[in-house]
Design a protein around this motif. Structure first.
Motif, PDB file in Angstrom:
ATOM      1  N   ASN A   1      11.852   9.193  -9.001  1.00 34.35           N
ATOM      2  CA  ASN A   1      11.845   9.526 -10.421  1.00 34.35           C
ATOM      3  C   ASN A   1      10.988  10.776 -10.538  1.00 34.35           C
ATOM      4  N   ILE A   2      11.440  11.754 -11.314  1.00 31.23           N
ATOM      5  CA  ILE A   2      10.632  12.957 -11.477  1.00 31.23           C
ATOM      6  C   ILE A   2      10.538  13.336 -12.941  1.00 31.23           C
ATOM      7  N   GLU A   3       9.587  14.195 -13.217  1.00 25.81           N
ATOM      8  CA  GLU A   3       9.405  14.694 -14.571  1.00 25.81           C
ATOM      9  C   GLU A   3       9.269  16.200 -14.515  1.00 25.81           C
TER      10      GLU A   3
ATOM     11  N   ASN B   1       8.757  19.465 -17.397  1.00 26.99           N
ATOM     12  CA  ASN B   1       8.656  20.018 -18.746  1.00 26.99           C
ATOM     13  C   ASN B   1       8.787  18.938 -19.821  1.00 26.99           C
ATOM     14  N   GLY B   2       8.169  17.792 -19.547  1.00 27.67           N
ATOM     15  CA  GLY B   2       8.189  16.700 -20.512  1.00 27.67           C
ATOM     16  C   GLY B   2       9.442  15.854 -20.481  1.00 27.67           C
ATOM     17  N   ILE B   3      10.347  16.128 -19.572  1.00 26.38           N
ATOM     18  CA  ILE B   3      11.591  15.358 -19.474  1.00 26.38           C
ATOM     19  C   ILE B   3      11.526  14.483 -18.227  1.00 26.38           C
ATOM     20  N   SER B   4      11.690  13.182 -18.424  1.00 25.33           N
ATOM     21  CA  SER B   4      11.719  12.244 -17.302  1.00 25.33           C
ATOM     22  C   SER B   4      13.144  12.113 -16.791  1.00 25.33           C
ATOM     23  N   VAL B   5      13.293  12.240 -15.483  1.00 23.71           N
ATOM     24  CA  VAL B   5      14.611  12.146 -14.871  1.00 23.71           C
ATOM     25  C   VAL B   5      14.593  10.963 -13.898  1.00 23.71           C
ATOM     26  N   PRO B   6      15.421   9.939 -14.151  1.00 21.14           N
ATOM     27  CA  PRO B   6      15.415   8.765 -13.279  1.00 21.14           C
ATOM     28  C   PRO B   6      16.006   9.080 -11.895  1.00 21.14           C
ATOM     29  N   PHE B   7      15.565   8.325 -10.910  1.00 19.15           N
ATOM     30  CA  PHE B   7      15.922   8.560  -9.514  1.00 19.15           C
ATOM     31  C   PHE B   7      17.423   8.685  -9.275  1.00 19.15           C
ATOM     32  N   ASP B   8      18.230   7.869  -9.941  1.00 21.60           N
ATOM     33  CA  ASP B   8      19.670   7.931  -9.692  1.00 21.60           C
ATOM     34  C   ASP B   8      20.271   9.241 -10.198  1.00 21.60           C
TER      35      ASP B   8
ATOM     36  N   GLY C   1      18.243   9.622   4.760  1.00 18.93           N
ATOM     37  CA  GLY C   1      16.796   9.472   4.640  1.00 18.93           C
ATOM     38  C   GLY C   1      16.267   9.803   3.265  1.00 18.93           C
ATOM     39  N   ALA C   2      15.090  10.430   3.234  1.00 16.48           N
ATOM     40  CA  ALA C   2      14.418  10.666   1.963  1.00 16.48           C
ATOM     41  C   ALA C   2      13.589  11.952   2.041  1.00 16.48           C
ATOM     42  N   MET C   3      13.245  12.431   0.930  1.00 15.91           N
ATOM     43  CA  MET C   3      13.747  12.237  -0.414  1.00 15.91           C
ATOM     44  C   MET C   3      14.938  13.164  -0.632  1.00 15.91           C
ATOM     45  N   SER C   4      15.907  12.687  -1.363  1.00 10.17           N
ATOM     46  CA  SER C   4      17.119  13.475  -1.613  1.00 10.17           C
ATOM     47  C   SER C   4      16.791  14.858  -2.145  1.00 10.17           C
ATOM     48  N   GLN C   5      15.870  14.918  -3.116  1.00  9.35           N
ATOM     49  CA  GLN C   5      15.582  16.177  -3.805  1.00  9.35           C
ATOM     50  C   GLN C   5      14.612  17.073  -3.047  1.00  9.35           C
ATOM     51  N   MET C   6      14.113  16.635  -1.939  1.00  9.52           N
ATOM     52  CA  MET C   6      13.158  17.450  -1.174  1.00  9.52           C
ATOM     53  C   MET C   6      13.684  17.667   0.246  1.00  9.52           C
ATOM     54  N   CYS C   7      13.352  16.764   1.123  1.00 13.16           N
ATOM     55  CA  CYS C   7      13.606  16.973   2.553  1.00 13.16           C
ATOM     56  C   CYS C   7      15.080  16.898   2.921  1.00 13.16           C
ATOM     57  N   ILE C   8      15.841  16.053   2.254  1.00 19.25           N
ATOM     58  CA  ILE C   8      17.282  16.012   2.534  1.00 19.25           C
ATOM     59  C   ILE C   8      17.909  17.332   2.101  1.00 19.25           C
TER      60      ILE C   8
ATOM     61  N   GLY D   1       0.796  -1.225   0.000  1.00 18.82           N
ATOM     62  CA  GLY D   1       0.000   0.000   0.000  1.00 18.82           C
ATOM     63  C   GLY D   1       0.827   1.273   0.000  1.00 18.82           C
ATOM     64  N   SER D   2       2.102   1.164  -0.293  1.00 14.17           N
ATOM     65  CA  SER D   2       2.976   2.341  -0.341  1.00 14.17           C
ATOM     66  C   SER D   2       2.388   3.398  -1.267  1.00 14.17           C
ATOM     67  N   LYS D   3       2.348   4.634  -0.797  1.00 13.57           N
ATOM     68  CA  LYS D   3       1.768   5.735  -1.572  1.00 13.57           C
ATOM     69  C   LYS D   3       2.805   6.486  -2.416  1.00 13.57           C
ATOM     70  N   MET D   4       4.106   6.332  -2.097  1.00  9.30           N
ATOM     71  CA  MET D   4       5.150   7.055  -2.821  1.00  9.30           C
ATOM     72  C   MET D   4       6.434   6.217  -2.815  1.00  9.30           C
ATOM     73  N   PRO D   5       6.391   5.029  -3.443  1.00  8.49           N
ATOM     74  CA  PRO D   5       7.561   4.159  -3.387  1.00  8.49           C
ATOM     75  C   PRO D   5       8.775   4.760  -4.116  1.00  8.49           C
ATOM     76  N   LEU D   6       9.889   4.781  -3.420  1.00  8.97           N
ATOM     77  CA  LEU D   6      11.128   5.278  -4.000  1.00  8.97           C
ATOM     78  C   LEU D   6      11.967   4.084  -4.450  1.00  8.97           C
ATOM     79  N   PRO D   7      12.442   4.095  -5.702  1.00  9.24           N
ATOM     80  CA  PRO D   7      13.131   2.923  -6.246  1.00  9.24           C
ATOM     81  C   PRO D   7      14.297   2.405  -5.412  1.00  9.24           C
TER      82      PRO D   7
END
Length: 184
Positions: free
Chosen positions: A148-150, A152-159, A116-123, A21-27
């Protein structure tokens, strides 16, 4: 030597792909938790102060970390024990509108090891705030996870998201290193 503490940020069930039931699974969260647990066990063994930060959204309709849900609970592998602080927050910056700064200053802590998580937000938000407040910071980069984020139409993988956050943090804000270099 500066007095140090371990700061574990948002290591909560909703981020784990292995949590039903994870709502925001991080790879990479299941991998990051192994290293976060190593840091936690080492901190416990060395009597280093430990602070768990728990993000709880303000609405039952939030996309994840909904109040009073199992998804918002701290993951069992880093569950706090007696004597470990738990700071609840509602924003990415762990210092904003919380008692974190007072808790740290009252204990004369000068250095934080953060994971911890997420690198691009709370860290990212917490590391930058900690440095702005005058604390020295080490980030255990392999004990953190990104989404993983997107844009302007560009997908950026988590790593790549993770690397794009760790690179600027390491150049200006923090000592960014693997967990093995952060253990006592």
């Amino acid at each position: 030597m500066n007095k140090s503490a371990l700061l574990l940020i948002d290591i909560q069930n909703d981020y784990f792909p292995s949590f039903s039931g994870s709502k925001m699974p991080l790879p990479a969260m299941d991998k990051a938790i192994v290293n976060a647990n190593k840091l936690l066990m080492a901190a416990r063994d060395s009597n280093t102060p430990i602070i768990h930060v728990k993000h709880v959204m303000t609405s039952d309709t939030a996309p994840f970390f909904r109040p009073r849900t199992l998804g918002a609970e701290l993951h069992e592998s880093v569950r706090p024990i007696t004597g470990e602080a738990i700071i609840e927050k509602t924003k990415p910056n762990s210092f904003l509108n919380t008692g974190l700064e007072d808790y740290i200053r009252n204990r004369k802590i000068e250095h934080l090891t953060i994971c911890g998580a997420m690198s691009q937000m709370c860290i990212d938000a917490t590391v930058r705030a900690a440095v702005d407040l005058g604390f020295k910071v080490t980030v255990a980069c392999d004990a953190c996870a990104a989404a993983n984020i997107e844009h302007n139409g560009i997908s950026v993988p988590f790593d790549m998201v993770h690397a794009s956050i760790m690179a600027p943090l390491s150049s200006i804000y923090a000592d960014v290193r693997p967990t093995s270099d952060c253990l006592p």
